[in-house]
Every structure is written in structure tokens, then in C-alpha cells.
Motif scaffolding. Structure first.
Motif, PDB file in Angstrom:
ATOM      1  N   LEU A  15     -11.247   8.072 -10.010  1.00 45.84           N
ATOM      2  CA  LEU A  15     -11.921   7.478  -8.850  1.00 45.84           C
ATOM      3  C   LEU A  15     -12.978   6.487  -9.316  1.00 45.84           C
ATOM      4  CD1 LEU A  15     -12.505  10.438  -6.375  1.00 45.84           C
ATOM      5  CD2 LEU A  15     -10.679   8.781  -6.461  1.00 45.84           C
ATOM      6  N   PHE A  16     -13.675   6.853 -10.374  1.00 44.18           N
ATOM      7  CA  PHE A  16     -14.731   6.014 -10.939  1.00 44.18           C
ATOM      8  C   PHE A  16     -14.161   4.656 -11.334  1.00 44.18           C
ATOM      9  CE2 PHE A  16     -17.325   4.523 -14.450  1.00 44.18           C
ATOM     10  CZ  PHE A  16     -18.600   4.765 -14.002  1.00 44.18           C
ATOM     11  N   LYS A  17     -12.998   4.716 -11.974  1.00 46.84           N
ATOM     12  CA  LYS A  17     -12.355   3.505 -12.465  1.00 46.84           C
ATOM     13  C   LYS A  17     -12.044   2.556 -11.318  1.00 46.84           C
ATOM     14  CE  LYS A  17      -8.101   3.494 -13.639  1.00 46.84           C
ATOM     15  NZ  LYS A  17      -6.820   3.858 -14.212  1.00 46.84           N
ATOM     16  N   SER A  18     -11.589   3.143 -10.179  1.00 45.54           N
ATOM     17  CA  SER A  18     -11.189   2.258  -9.080  1.00 45.54           C
ATOM     18  C   SER A  18     -12.356   1.942  -8.147  1.00 45.54           C
ATOM     19  CB  SER A  18     -10.042   2.902  -8.301  1.00 45.54           C
ATOM     20  OG  SER A  18     -10.330   4.249  -8.047  1.00 45.54           O
ATOM     21  N   ASP A  19     -13.563   2.287  -8.566  1.00 47.21           N
ATOM     22  CA  ASP A  19     -14.738   2.000  -7.747  1.00 47.21           C
ATOM     23  C   ASP A  19     -15.394   0.728  -8.283  1.00 47.21           C
ATOM     24  OD1 ASP A  19     -17.025   1.978  -6.279  1.00 47.21           O
ATOM     25  OD2 ASP A  19     -17.434   4.109  -6.528  1.00 47.21           O
ATOM     26  N   THR A  78      -0.977   2.827  10.224  1.00 46.72           N
ATOM     27  CA  THR A  78      -0.208   1.589  10.069  1.00 46.72           C
ATOM     28  C   THR A  78      -0.708   0.778   8.876  1.00 46.72           C
ATOM     29  OG1 THR A  78      -1.658   0.626  11.708  1.00 46.72           O
ATOM     30  CG2 THR A  78       0.509   1.313  12.457  1.00 46.72           C
ATOM     31  N   ARG A  79      -1.995   0.948   8.522  1.00 44.97           N
ATOM     32  CA  ARG A  79      -2.510   0.168   7.390  1.00 44.97           C
ATOM     33  C   ARG A  79      -1.927   0.672   6.087  1.00 44.97           C
ATOM     34  NH1 ARG A  79      -8.465   1.338   8.666  1.00 44.97           N
ATOM     35  NH2 ARG A  79      -9.002   0.216   6.767  1.00 44.97           N
ATOM     36  N   SER A  80      -1.740   1.957   5.992  1.00 45.01           N
ATOM     37  CA  SER A  80      -1.083   2.508   4.819  1.00 45.01           C
ATOM     38  C   SER A  80      -0.505   3.873   5.192  1.00 45.01           C
ATOM     39  CB  SER A  80      -2.078   2.664   3.673  1.00 45.01           C
ATOM     40  OG  SER A  80      -1.463   3.387   2.636  1.00 45.01           O
ATOM     41  N   PRO A  81       0.752   3.896   5.631  1.00 38.59           N
ATOM     42  CA  PRO A  81       1.341   5.161   6.098  1.00 38.59           C
ATOM     43  C   PRO A  81       1.281   6.269   5.054  1.00 38.59           C
ATOM     44  CG  PRO A  81       2.791   3.313   6.584  1.00 38.59           C
ATOM     45  CD  PRO A  81       1.683   2.770   5.737  1.00 38.59           C
ATOM     46  N   LEU A  82       1.505   5.898   3.805  1.00 41.81           N
ATOM     47  CA  LEU A  82       1.536   6.922   2.758  1.00 41.81           C
ATOM     48  C   LEU A  82       0.158   7.560   2.577  1.00 41.81           C
ATOM     49  CD1 LEU A  82       3.394   8.248   0.764  1.00 41.81           C
ATOM     50  CD2 LEU A  82       2.787   6.516  -0.913  1.00 41.81           C
ATOM     51  N   LEU A  83      -0.868   6.697   2.597  1.00 41.20           N
ATOM     52  CA  LEU A  83      -2.231   7.202   2.432  1.00 41.20           C
ATOM     53  C   LEU A  83      -2.614   8.085   3.626  1.00 41.20           C
ATOM     54  CD1 LEU A  83      -4.130   6.735   0.131  1.00 41.20           C
ATOM     55  CD2 LEU A  83      -5.210   4.895   1.399  1.00 41.20           C
ATOM     56  N   GLY A 127      -2.084   3.612  -3.945  1.00 44.20           N
ATOM     57  CA  GLY A 127      -2.336   4.186  -5.267  1.00 44.20           C
ATOM     58  C   GLY A 127      -1.452   5.399  -5.477  1.00 44.20           C
ATOM     59  N   PHE A 128      -1.423   5.935  -6.686  1.00 44.17           N
ATOM     60  CA  PHE A 128      -0.494   7.045  -6.949  1.00 44.17           C
ATOM     61  C   PHE A 128      -1.170   8.400  -6.825  1.00 44.17           C
ATOM     62  CE2 PHE A 128      -1.702   8.932 -10.976  1.00 44.17           C
ATOM     63  CZ  PHE A 128      -2.595   7.994 -11.472  1.00 44.17           C
ATOM     64  N   LEU A 129      -2.507   8.436  -6.979  1.00 42.05           N
ATOM     65  CA  LEU A 129      -3.167   9.734  -7.118  1.00 42.05           C
ATOM     66  C   LEU A 129      -3.126  10.560  -5.829  1.00 42.05           C
ATOM     67  CD1 LEU A 129      -4.693  11.602  -8.962  1.00 42.05           C
ATOM     68  CD2 LEU A 129      -6.810  10.508  -8.276  1.00 42.05           C
ATOM     69  N   ALA A 130      -3.472   9.911  -4.709  1.00 46.08           N
ATOM     70  CA  ALA A 130      -3.521  10.664  -3.451  1.00 46.08           C
ATOM     71  C   ALA A 130      -2.162  11.254  -3.091  1.00 46.08           C
ATOM     72  CB  ALA A 130      -4.054   9.778  -2.334  1.00 46.08           C
ATOM     73  N   PRO A 131      -1.071  10.458  -3.121  1.00 45.57           N
ATOM     74  CA  PRO A 131       0.230  11.066  -2.818  1.00 45.57           C
ATOM     75  C   PRO A 131       0.592  12.177  -3.797  1.00 45.57           C
ATOM     76  CG  PRO A 131       0.383   8.689  -2.725  1.00 45.57           C
ATOM     77  CD  PRO A 131      -0.966   8.998  -3.284  1.00 45.57           C
ATOM     78  N   ALA A 132       0.226  12.006  -5.068  1.00 38.90           N
ATOM     79  CA  ALA A 132       0.559  13.041  -6.048  1.00 38.90           C
ATOM     80  C   ALA A 132      -0.173  14.340  -5.719  1.00 38.90           C
ATOM     81  CB  ALA A 132       0.196  12.573  -7.450  1.00 38.90           C
ATOM     82  N   LEU A 133      -1.469  14.218  -5.381  1.00 33.32           N
ATOM     83  CA  LEU A 133      -2.226  15.428  -5.023  1.00 33.32           C
ATOM     84  C   LEU A 133      -1.667  16.057  -3.759  1.00 33.32           C
ATOM     85  CD1 LEU A 133      -5.865  14.253  -5.810  1.00 33.32           C
ATOM     86  CD2 LEU A 133      -4.583  16.016  -6.993  1.00 33.32           C
TER      87      LEU A 133
END
Lengths: 485, 450
Positions: free
Chosen positions: B82-86, B341-346, B419-425
Motif C-alpha cells: 500500500l505504501f508503494k502505491s501511495d 461502474t468505475r471499477s467493478p472488480l474493485l 490492482g491485483f492485491l484487493a481481488p487476491a485478498l
């Protein structure tokens, strides 16, 4: 062949498929899935041995054996009609959803998920599995009411209404009841070390403990039925939901309450059931009268149908409370017939709403003159709903009253009879107000082919059960006679 | 001596890597931190064993400590991601990563420490970098204020902890746990309460939670995520150790009361929060209470359920922080509008986290709550189980507010890359709800089931 599991999970696979289907074929994919499920359910029926009372086609797999959790499903004369009803009404609801235009991918995926979980509820014999399906059903329902229901608004009386409000109300009410049941389930598990309902039958428990467990389970089912005074989510949810979802709510979801009582409360805690039969009968009568009187006071046609459901479910509770074969047969038959009749009623309300844009009885008149075919179905459905002999509503109510006569008193029969009079009164009054009288709309189109296709099979079932209920009763009888002992 | 050093290898690795940051500026600070955490986790895995004592019985390793340490390292890794993407802080502040490493090392040490001086050292090693981390947004008075507040509350709780230790020392004449265990005396409950206060502060249980909403709101989101996870796990370790040392009725009562107060207070306070960070802060308080329900039973079933719940909580809570971080540095509930609608996966991932935090099947949160309620009923703690159930209903309301904003309310906004982290969690949360036997077996072994 694992036919039952196929019926449970086929819609789920359909839901996944819908997510990846091109936009134009989504509806067709959903419909085909649902029709296939219906065909499989009919296969299940044809293979069902109605002379036996026990469970059939039991499938058992380990799931989490370390905690005594298994995947166990099976059918008997109680769950089979419910599974058939679910499959039939789901197919009809999908046809009825054809007009939904927004976000159809999400809609049909959620709908098929809902169908899977409903079937799972009716087939599960493991309490843990049952609870998972029971709760899983809430999520698609929440979104289906919230997203595709009426938009949020504040009414003139200052009351918040609309899909999002109705959806959260439904969710919170049901969750409270379910969590009480969860405590009951865990209690049983701590006692016995298994969730297999066939092994949990309440021998050896004291009556007090049975009663406590009975009430914990009942909390979940009473909200679903819905039993007065836990019914207030129902008018909101039914009115704000889109037509196909109202149909599923009234046709299938309400039956889960009474099904759960018969499947778990009656079987697992027999002594508590006899001890609590009298209050159950009392609340049944209360439902009949209160629901009927509320229905009479409504000006919104859909709200009226919603309250009539409360009244009719009162008959089911009353029938169950008799603990006689007649009463139980009548109760389950009433569940089936109410499922079909109320589905018709919601479809019919949807028809008029599509055409004139409101459902206010004060602003409707003379529909019989402009829409004769439509009116034919309306008359059939209304008369079935008020219990006219020869239509399905009558058979169930008659059997229930026979049971009440046998095991309770004439007084209760008289009170239930009063309920029937009230039911007749508001139905006839509605016909009088909206369908007779002077025509105020002159150019309304009559039923379209799609609408006729949805209504005709339901009408046929209503007439068929009304005239010749024996085949349906034959499926129920062995199981319920056993249960009545 | 050699084996002693191997026992603290994870701590040594983390500290060494942290020192690198202070010595020279690295070009790839995040990669370095991942390497540190990965090596630390590797060293920890080798400690999966039956109870062993090191350094003259002041450092203990068993399966439970390893379980907690792995979770600490995993949570730290997610926070670093999270730090990295902040964008706010990651470019200019590599030293914050070093602070995170030190705090992580402190957390690990705290789980295993069995000597009062060592516990205090670990406690401060975890706390002091955290103060700096919270106040790390340059020029933000909110952040600096939160850091100061956190430091004051932290100092107070350290003082309470020390006072408790001094009483323990007075009673037993020793600083080592195994010798204190045999001590008794009227002052023992007082010591337990004071030390408990220190642990509760790290766990963020009410009424020791006042720092958490402000700290979360002021801190960068990655740091808030870090603080919602690492100190909590370390605190669970501390409480587990204390429970085996002071198995007194008063200790049990204390934990029970705090469990109910935390759940209720956290959930009621969360109802009206509009900032997601504050909402998640109060939700963290409520979940601390839920874990305390399991811990307060003082039964193996209860410990097992609490550890299982802790693992699932980390997945869903860090998942929720990940989604929030994707939306903005300090999102409000309104900022989630139309996420569907902005990001269905998120949006779907967030829905999974929220429903799981509520405790609905088929998600991991349900299984965790289910196991805790089962343990409570087994221990005849009916009212405690009922309190948990009622709180579940309350929590549904505020989690559903976000759900509602994402799916039901009108709004607008730009598209977001999931991003990949949220769907993975989210996938892990779902797995923890459907096929939870592996995690359950892991947690059972951690509390000493065969």
C-alpha cells in the motif's frame, strides 16, 4: 447420477456463464439455464417414489469433516414440491425480467445465484449447509431489490421509501432472525458434534431445552413467513422490488419460513412442537385477520397483494399447528397454491403498472372494458385467492379447516372463516373499484404474447389443483402423515 | 548460544535491513523491504516447532508464536505494498520503510518475549516508530497532531505497563515469566489489569482506543493499515501469554467486560462516521472486541477461534484498506459512489470484505464468528455469544452504507485501476469461507491441538 446437486448448482453455473456471455445473449442464457433446471426438476419428480415417507436421493460428501460439516442433500414429499415451485417460478420470473434494461448482466447473474441458493435451502439436510444457503440468499436479494427496485424517494408522509430502504430493511430483519437460528444450530452442534439434521432428532432433550431451541429456530422462520408482528419488512420489500423479484419473494421466499418450521422445528423438537402448537395457531389466526384487514385498507394494488400474502401465510401456520395429516397436507398444499396464485397476482399488477404507470386503486376504473383477456386472468387469480371452490386456494384452506376442526375447536374454525370473509371482501371490492365501473382508459393494449406465456401455465396449475388435487396430495401425503405422528 | 541466535534470526534480519536504510540511500527501497520481510518469514517458518526456550528462558518459540509472527510479516508486506502505491509519501520517504521494519521486528519480539524487560523493550520498539509513522505526512498539521496524540496515549500505556511490571517484580522477585507464574498475592490482579491495559492499547480495545480514530485519520493510509494489523497481532500474542500466566477469575472478567464494551462501543461509534479511515478505525475496535470474546473464554477452543478470526480479520481488514487506498488518500463514504461502474472488480472485492467483516456466509468472517460463538456456547458464556450476535446486526448497518454507496447511489467519478492485491485478498476471504479446513488446522496446531 447426482440429479439433485445438478438442480442446485446448474443456476450457479449459469450465473458464471452470464458474466462472460455477450450482452445480447444474456437473457437467453439465463432463460435456458432456468428452463434446463426446470426440466431436471421434472425428472426428479418423475423419479420420486411417493409411497415412501423417508428421504430419497440423499447425497453425502465430506466438506469439513473435522468439524462435523458435510454436504448432505435429499428430497422428500415436503421439499420436492418446493423445489418444483422454485424452478417453475424462477423460469417465469426470468421471462418476466425480459423488460429489465439496465445492467442486465448483474441482474441475471444475481438472479441465478438467488435461484441456486433457494433450491439449496429446500434440499439441504446438513444444518451448516442449510444456513449457508439461507444466508447466501440474502445477498442477491438485497441487490436485486436495491438496484433494480424503485428509486429512493421520500413520500408525502415523510416516510423514506424506495428500493435501497426496502433492501436494507429486509436484510436487517432477516439477519436478526437468522442469527438467532445460528445460535440454535451451534447449540445442537455442541451437543451432538454433527450438523446432520437426520442425527439430531430431539430424543433425550428436556422439553425446556427443546422449547428454547424451537424458539431460536422459529425466530428465523417467523421473520421469513412473515408472522405478525415481524412482518413490516414485507410490504416495503414487495412494493419496491421489481415485478419478477416480488414474484420470487412472495412465491418462494415466504415458503421457506413454513418449510423450515416443518423440516427442522417439527422434526428435531417434536415435544416442543406439541407444547407450542397452541400459540402457533393463535399467531396463525392473527396473521389471517390482521393481514386481511390491512389489505382492505390499501389503495396501492401491489401493497394490497403483499398484505394478502400475510393473510394467506396465516392459513399455512394454522394448518401446521393442528399436527394432523389433514392440516399438514392442507398447509403444504396451501404453500404450493399460494405460490402460484400470488405469482399470478404480482404479474397481473406488473401488467397494469407497465401500462398506466401507477397502481393506485383510486385512479383505476373500468379495466374490464378495455382489457378483456387481462381481466379474465385477473378474475381467475382473484377468485382462486379468495378461495372459490374449484380453484387451488379452496382445497388447501378446506383441508386446513378440517384439521383445525379435528384438533382445535369450532371457535378457531369460525375465526378462520371470518378471515375468509374478509379476504373475499377486499378481493371483490378491488374488482369492483378497478375493473368494473366506467372505463377511464380507452387505448390500453391487452396482454402481449409474453405476458400470456407467463400467466397461462400458472392459471393451468391453479385450475388443475382446484379440480383434481389428488396427484399433488399423493406426493405430500406419505411424508406429512409420518410427520403428523 | 548458536541456537539462541537462530531463534531471533527474523528480528536480526529485519533490523539489519532497516539499518541499511540509515547508512545509505537505496535505489530500490521497497524491493529491499520485501527482501527483508521475505527472509524474515523464511526464518520464521523454520521455527514451526514444539515449545522451545532460549536466552535463559526469556524467549519462547512454539507453533502459536510462529503463527502470529507469520501473520505480522504478511500484514507488514501488505502495508508496504500500500505504501508503494501511495504517491503522497512513497517517493521521498524511504526512511519510513525502515521505521516499519523496526516496528515489525518489535511486534515479532513482543510475541515471543517471556522476560519483563524484554517485553518492555519490544513494546517500545513497536510503539516509538509508530508515532513517527503516524506523524509522517510533511506539512500536514492533521498528521502531526495525530502523531503527538498517539505518542501521548502510547506513553501513558507504557507507563501503566511498567507500573504493572514493577508490581509483578515486587511480588515474585523475578523478571522471568516462568518464575512469575508461580507467584501469588492480592496485588496480582492489579498487576494483571495494568499490564492488560498496555496490551489493550495495542489491541485497540475500548476504552483504550481513543488514539485510533485520530491516528488512522491523520496517518497515510498504508500506515493506518499497518497500525490496524501489526500491533493487534502482537497484542493477541501478549494476551495469550498473560492468560497462561495469570489464569485468574478477575482476568477472565476483565477480558469479558472489555470484549463487550469494545464491540458495542466500536460499532455504535462507527455508525456515524463518514471518513472511511475513521470508520475502519472503529470497526477495528469492534473486531478487537470480537477477538477478545474468544480470548476471554480461556479455553483452547476460544484461543483457536480467536486466532482463526484474527487471520481472517487481517485479510478482510487489509483488503478494505487496499480498496480505500485505491480511491484516495482519505476517502469518505460518498467517494465510494458508483464504484460498481468505475471499477467493478474493485467494488466486488470491497463488497466481499464488507460482507465478511459483517460476518455473513459464505465468507471467512462468518466462519470466524461462527467458531467464536461455538466456543462461547461451549463454555456456557451465553450472554457473551448473544452480545456478539447483536453487535453483528449493528455492524451490518454501517458496512451496508458503503455497500449502498458503491452499488445503489447515483454519483460520478473517474475509472479506477483495481490492482491485483484487493481481488487476491477477496479470493482468499472467499476461500476462508468455503474451504477453511487448512487454515483451521493451522490455527488448531498453533494453540496446541494435536
Amino acid at each position: 447420477m447426482n440429479l439433485l446437486s445438478a438442480i442446485i448448482f446448474l443456476p450457479l453455473m449459469g450465473a458464471v456463464l452470464v458474466l462472460f456471455t455477450p450482452e445480447r445473449f444474456i437473457r437467453q442464457t439465463a432463460l435456458i439455464t432456468s428452463l434446463l433446471t426446470l426440466v431436471l426438476s421434472c425428472l426428479l419428480l418423475s423419479d420420486f417414489d411417493a409411497t415412501r415417507s423417508g428421504l430419497q436421493r440423499v447425497e453425502l460428501y465430506d466438506w469439513i469433516p473435522r468439524f462435523g460439516i458435510h454436504y448432505i442433500v435429499g428430497v422428500d414429499g415436503l421439499s420436492l414440491p418446493m423445489i418444483l415451485l422454485t424452478a417453475l417460478l424462477s423460469s417465469i420470473a426470468i421471462v418476466s425480467s425480459w423488460k429489465i434494461k439496465t445492467k442486465i448482466r448483474g441482474y441475471f447473474a444475481l438472479f441465478l445465484l438467488l435461484q441456486s441458493s433457494m433450491t439449496g435451502v429446500f434440499a439441504s439436510l446438513d444444518l451448516f449447509l442449510f444456513f449457508i444457503f439461507w444466508e447466501l440468499m440474502l445477498l442477491p436479494m438485497y441487490f436485486l431489490i436495491g438496484i433494480w427496485g424503485a428509486p429512493a424517494r421520500v413520500d408525502a408522509d415523510g416516510q423514506t421509501r424506495g428500493g435501497p430502504y426496502a433492501a436494507i430493511k429486509f436484510l436487517i430483519y432477516t439477519l436478526i432472525g437468522s442469527l438467532a437460528m445460528l445460535i440454535g444450530i451451534i447449540w445442537l452442534w455442541n451437543d451432538a458434534g454433527t450438523f446432520d439434521s437426520r442425527l439430531l432428532i430431539g430424543v433425550g432433550r428436556t422439553v425446556e431445552i427443546q422449547v428454547a431451541l424451537w424458539l431460536l429456530f422459529f425466530a428465523a422462520f417467523a421473520v421469513k413467513i412473515p408472522m405478525v408482528p415481524f412482518h413490516t419488512w414485507l410490504p416495503d420489500a414487495h412494493v419496491e422490488a421489481p415485478t419478477p423479484i416480488s414474484l420470487i419473494l412472495a412465491g418462494v421466499l415466504l415458503k421457506m419460513g413454513t418449510y423450515g418450521i416443518l423440516r427442522f422445528n417439527f422434526v428435531l423438537f417434536p415435544e416442543a412442537t406439541s407444547a407450542l402448537a397452541m400459540p402457533l395457531a393463535f399467531f396463525g389466526i392473527l396473521n389471517i385477520l390482521y393481514g386481511g384487514l390491512c389489505a382492505m385498507a390499501q389503495n396501492d394494488l401491489k401493497r394490497l397483494v403483499a398484505y394478502s400474502s400475510i393473510s394467506h401465510m396465516g392459513f399455512v401456520m394454522l394448518g401446521m399447528s393442528t399436527l394432523t395429516p389433514e392440516g399438514l397436507n392442507g398447509a403444504v398444499l396451501q404453500m404450493v397454491s399460494h405460490g402460484t396464485i400470488t405469482a399470478m397476482l404480482f404479474l397481473l399488477v406488473g401488467v397494469i403498472y407497465d401500462r398506466v404507470g401507477h397502481r393506485d386503486l383510486r385512479k383505476l376504473s373500468g379495466l374490464a372494458l378495455t382489457m378483456p383477456h387481462y381481466t379474465g386472468f385477473v378474475i381467475l387469480a382473484f377468485f382462486a385467492s379468495l378461495g372459490l371452490p374449484g380453484l387451488s386456494g379452496f382445497v388447501g384452506e378446506l383441508l386446513i379447516l378440517l384439521g383445525v376442526w379435528k384438533s382445535w375447536s369450532v371457535l378457531l374454525v369460525a375465526l378462520a372463516g371470518l378471515g375468509i370473509v374478509i379476504t373475499a371482501a377486499y378481493h371483490l371490492w378491488v374488482i369492483n373499484r378497478a375493473w368494473l365501473g366506467e372505463a377511464i382508459f380507452h387505448d390500453l393494449p391487452d396482454l402481449s404474447l409474453r405476458e400470456t406465456i407467463m400467466l397461462a401455465p400458472l392459471a393451468a396449475i391453479v385450475v388443475w389443483i382446484g379440480v383434481y388435487p389428488a396427484p399433488v396430495l399423493r406426493i405430500l401425503d406419505a411424508t406429512l402423515t409420518e410427520l403428523a405422528k | 548460544m548458536n541456537s539462541d541466535l537462530r531463534a531471533v534470526a527474523p528480528e536480526i534480519i529485519l533490523i539489519l535491513f532497516a539499518s541499511v536504510f540509515f547508512l545509505r540511500r537505496s535505489k530500490h527501497p521497497v524491493a529491499l523491504v520485501y527482501a527483508a520481510l521475505g527472509l524474515g518469514a523464511l526464518a520464521t517458518f523454520f521455527q514451526w516447532s514444539h515449545p522451545l526456550f532460549f536466552f535463559d528462558s526469556s524467549y519462547e518459540i512454539h507453533k502459536g508464536t510462529t503463527f502470529l509472527k507469520v501473520m505480522i510479516l504478511a500484514s507488514a508486506a501488505i502495508s508496504v505494498h500500500l505504501f508503494k502505491s501511495d504517491p503522497e509519501i512513497s517517493r521521498h520517504r524511504p526512511e519510513l520503510l525502515a521505521l516499519m521494519l523496526i516496528a515489525t521486528a518489535g511486534g515479532i519480539l513482543l510475541v515471543s518475549a517471556r522476560h519483563l524487560a524484554l517485553i518492555y523493550l519490544a513494546f517500545e520498539m513497536l510503539s516509538i516508530p509508530s508515532y513517527a509513522l503516524v506523524g509522517s505526512i510533511p506539512g500536514s498539521s492533521k498528521s502531526n497532531e495525530a502523531g503527538i496524540k498517539y505518542a501521548i496515549f502510547g506513553g501513558t500505556s507504557s507507563a501503566l505497563l511498567l507500573y504493572g511490571f514493577s508490581i509483578l517484580y515486587g511480588i515474585s522477585g523475578s523478571l522471568r515469566y516462568d518464575q512469575i507464574m508461580t507467584a501469588s498475592g492480592p496485588a496480582l490482579p492489579i498487576a494483571a489489569v495494568l499490564i492488560g491495559a498496555g496490551a489493550m492499547y495495542k489491541l485497540a480495545a475500548a476504552p483504550f482506543h481513543y488514539w485510533i480514530p485520530d491516528a488512522f485519520e491523520g496517518a497515510p493510509i498504508s500506515i493506518a493499515a499497518f497500525l490496524s494489523a501489526v500491533p493487534k497481532i502482537a497484542a493477541v500474542g501478549m494476551i495469550l501469554t498473560l492468560s497462561s500466566t495469570v489464569p485468574h477469575e478477575s482476568w477472565r472478567t476483565l477480558l469479558t467486560v472489555l470484549a463487550v464494551v469494545s464491540m458495542t462501543w466500536g460499532n455504535l461509534a462507527a455508525l456515524n462516521q463518514n471518513s472511511i479511515k475513521r470508520l475502519l478505525a472503529y470497526s477495528a475496535v469492534a473486531h478487537a472486541g470480537t477477538m477478545l470474546v474468544g480470548l476471554s473464554l480461556l479455553t483452547q477452543d476460544g484461543y483457536f477461534a480467536a486466532l482463526f478470526y484474527l487471520a481472517v480479520y487481517l485479510l478482510m481488514n487489509l483488503g478494505a484498506f487496499t480498496v480505500a487506498g485505491r480511491i484516495g488518500p482519505d476517502p469518505s463514504v460518498e467517494d465510494f459512489r458508483k464504484l460498481s461502474t468505475r471499477s467493478p472488480l474493485l467494488a466486488f472485492s470491497m463488497a466481499v470484505f464488507l460482507l465478511s467483516l459483517t460476518g455473513l456466509p459464505p465468507f471467512g468472517g462468518f466462519i470466524g464468528k461462527f467458531l467464536i460463538v461455538a466456543a462461547a456456547l461451549e463454555a456456557d458464556a451465553y450472554l457473551l455469544a448473544a452480545a456478539l450476535i447483536i453487535n453483528t446486526v449493528i455492524s451490518l448497518y454501517y458496512y451496508a452504507r458503503i455497500l449502498r454507496a458503491m452499488y445503489l447511489e447515483p454519483g460520478s467519478g473517474t475509472a479506477i485501476v483495481p490492482g491485483f492485491l484487493a481481488p487476491a485478498l477477496a479470493a482468499l476471504v472467499l476461500i476462508a469461507g468455503l474451504w477453511w479446513e487448512p487454515l483451521a488446522r493451522f490455527a488448531q496446531q498453533a494453540v496446541g491441538f494435536k
